[in-house]
Design an enzyme around this catalytic site. Sequence first.
Site, PDB file in Angstrom:
ATOM      1  N   HIS A 108     -20.806  38.256  27.465  1.00  0.00           N
ATOM      2  CA  HIS A 108     -21.218  38.874  28.621  1.00  0.00           C
ATOM      3  C   HIS A 108     -20.708  40.413  28.586  1.00  0.00           C
ATOM      4  O   HIS A 108     -19.499  40.580  27.855  1.00  0.00           O
ATOM      5  CB  HIS A 108     -20.165  38.174  29.929  1.00  0.00           C
ATOM      6  CG  HIS A 108     -20.506  36.821  30.156  1.00  0.00           C
ATOM      7  ND1 HIS A 108     -21.499  36.584  30.758  1.00  0.00           N
ATOM      8  CD2 HIS A 108     -19.995  35.811  29.917  1.00  0.00           C
ATOM      9  CE1 HIS A 108     -21.723  35.253  30.990  1.00  0.00           C
ATOM     10  NE2 HIS A 108     -20.570  34.804  30.516  1.00  0.00           N
ATOM     11  N   HIS A 118     -26.688  33.984  24.684  1.00  0.00           N
ATOM     12  CA  HIS A 118     -26.092  32.638  24.432  1.00  0.00           C
ATOM     13  C   HIS A 118     -26.851  32.113  23.362  1.00  0.00           C
ATOM     14  O   HIS A 118     -28.052  32.405  22.850  1.00  0.00           O
ATOM     15  CB  HIS A 118     -26.529  31.487  25.499  1.00  0.00           C
ATOM     16  CG  HIS A 118     -26.510  30.230  25.072  1.00  0.00           C
ATOM     17  ND1 HIS A 118     -27.525  29.500  24.868  1.00  0.00           N
ATOM     18  CD2 HIS A 118     -25.452  29.468  24.691  1.00  0.00           C
ATOM     19  CE1 HIS A 118     -27.360  28.232  24.442  1.00  0.00           C
ATOM     20  NE2 HIS A 118     -25.812  28.168  24.425  1.00  0.00           N
ATOM     21  N   THR A 121     -25.959  26.526  17.717  1.00  0.00           N
ATOM     22  CA  THR A 121     -26.679  25.723  16.677  1.00  0.00           C
ATOM     23  C   THR A 121     -25.806  24.482  16.230  1.00  0.00           C
ATOM     24  O   THR A 121     -24.401  24.704  16.068  1.00  0.00           O
ATOM     25  CB  THR A 121     -27.061  26.477  15.276  1.00  0.00           C
ATOM     26  OG1 THR A 121     -26.031  27.154  14.700  1.00  0.00           O
ATOM     27  CG2 THR A 121     -28.332  27.142  15.830  1.00  0.00           C
ATOM     28  N   HIS A 151     -37.847  37.928  21.633  1.00  0.00           N
ATOM     29  CA  HIS A 151     -38.765  36.571  21.186  1.00  0.00           C
ATOM     30  C   HIS A 151     -39.428  36.803  19.925  1.00  0.00           C
ATOM     31  O   HIS A 151     -39.865  35.693  19.065  1.00  0.00           O
ATOM     32  CB  HIS A 151     -39.583  36.563  22.414  1.00  0.00           C
ATOM     33  CG  HIS A 151     -39.163  35.790  23.524  1.00  0.00           C
ATOM     34  ND1 HIS A 151     -39.203  34.493  23.684  1.00  0.00           N
ATOM     35  CD2 HIS A 151     -38.334  36.318  24.600  1.00  0.00           C
ATOM     36  CE1 HIS A 151     -38.929  34.047  24.707  1.00  0.00           C
ATOM     37  NE2 HIS A 151     -38.240  35.128  25.305  1.00  0.00           N
ATOM     38  N   HIS A 181     -31.665  24.395  41.749  1.00  0.00           N
ATOM     39  CA  HIS A 181     -31.075  24.736  43.150  1.00  0.00           C
ATOM     40  C   HIS A 181     -31.506  26.280  43.600  1.00  0.00           C
ATOM     41  O   HIS A 181     -31.500  26.471  45.074  1.00  0.00           O
ATOM     42  CB  HIS A 181     -29.870  24.302  43.486  1.00  0.00           C
ATOM     43  CG  HIS A 181     -28.738  25.382  42.734  1.00  0.00           C
ATOM     44  ND1 HIS A 181     -28.328  24.713  41.553  1.00  0.00           N
ATOM     45  CD2 HIS A 181     -28.288  26.363  43.091  1.00  0.00           C
ATOM     46  CE1 HIS A 181     -27.250  25.708  41.030  1.00  0.00           C
ATOM     47  NE2 HIS A 181     -27.202  26.528  41.998  1.00  0.00           N
ATOM     48  N   GLY A 263     -13.187  15.252  24.512  1.00  0.00           N
ATOM     49  CA  GLY A 263     -11.812  15.731  24.165  1.00  0.00           C
ATOM     50  C   GLY A 263     -11.748  17.090  23.798  1.00  0.00           C
ATOM     51  O   GLY A 263     -10.804  17.393  22.747  1.00  0.00           O
ATOM     52  N   ASN A 265     -11.413  21.307  23.630  1.00  0.00           N
ATOM     53  CA  ASN A 265     -10.515  22.302  24.271  1.00  0.00           C
ATOM     54  C   ASN A 265     -11.093  22.973  25.233  1.00  0.00           C
ATOM     55  O   ASN A 265     -12.337  23.579  25.209  1.00  0.00           O
ATOM     56  CB  ASN A 265     -10.270  23.518  22.938  1.00  0.00           C
ATOM     57  CG  ASN A 265      -8.931  24.482  23.494  1.00  0.00           C
ATOM     58  OD1 ASN A 265      -9.660  25.576  24.001  1.00  0.00           O
ATOM     59  ND2 ASN A 265      -8.074  24.465  23.241  1.00  0.00           N
TER      60      ASN A 265
END
Length: 280
Positions: A108, A118, A121, A151, A181, A263, A265
């Site tokens: 960010h 973002h 892999t 792209h 939504h 499980g 972090n």
Amino acid sequence: MIELDAEQAAARAWFESLRDRICAEFEAIEREAGSDARFDYAAWNRDEDPDAKGGGGVRGVMKGRVFEKVGVNVSTVGGEFAPEFAKTIHGASENPGFFATGISLVAHMANPHVPAVHMNTRFLVTGKRWFGGGADLNPPIAQDQDTADFHARLKQACDAHDPAYYPRFKEWADDYFYIPHRKVHRGVGGIFYDHLEGDFDANFAFTRDVGEAFLDIFPQIVRRRMNDAASDADRNQMLTYRGRYAEFNLVYDRGTLFGLKTGGNIDAILMSLPPVATWA
């Protein structure tokens, strides 16, 4: 610690080396901006087991002048899925045992003209073995040149392996990174692929090329935009966009769910959330 076979060890080593090079490049950008920000690293074990029998990872976070918040995580974990969750995972319905290693990155940016991004892999082993991942650009204020260049570089990586990859994986990203939504896409897309199995060497080579493409193009875009003038309206648009980004990651993102169900972090899993966001 988890015992790794040759394929698992090779994948883990690659993801960790890519992490090192990405973090070094992002820190170099901060130096260029007159900042001394560096990544802070914290190791963790799955299920907080001190003996790390289920593996673990390293969370890396930097907060700087250019990168308002960027997380680059690597993990190598194994164990068993809960029975109901196993039914949703490729190759795990009959045997809940799993292994996963990968890199996950979310940035960010401080300047609203620099796109958030973002990249992830990964290599997973259940009853099957496969690679997955991709990269997508998430600008609060879209710039046609940045979108086209991002792209084009991913297409170049795809075309080197299979000319059908880019159109297929671009469409997959467009479908996946969508907020039902809100009836909007999370950003301007990229590529997303999953369940790439069969020829380990070929699929691993493609996954490496996706990582190299990201490391090549995203720093170019950051340097192009990081000194652009930004108004209060631009900043407000970025904060509103970040709210949409947070909604997607908390409601729809499969990686977030996978980490929580296995499980992982919590700080590493939720590093994708922006430092500041608004909901109008």
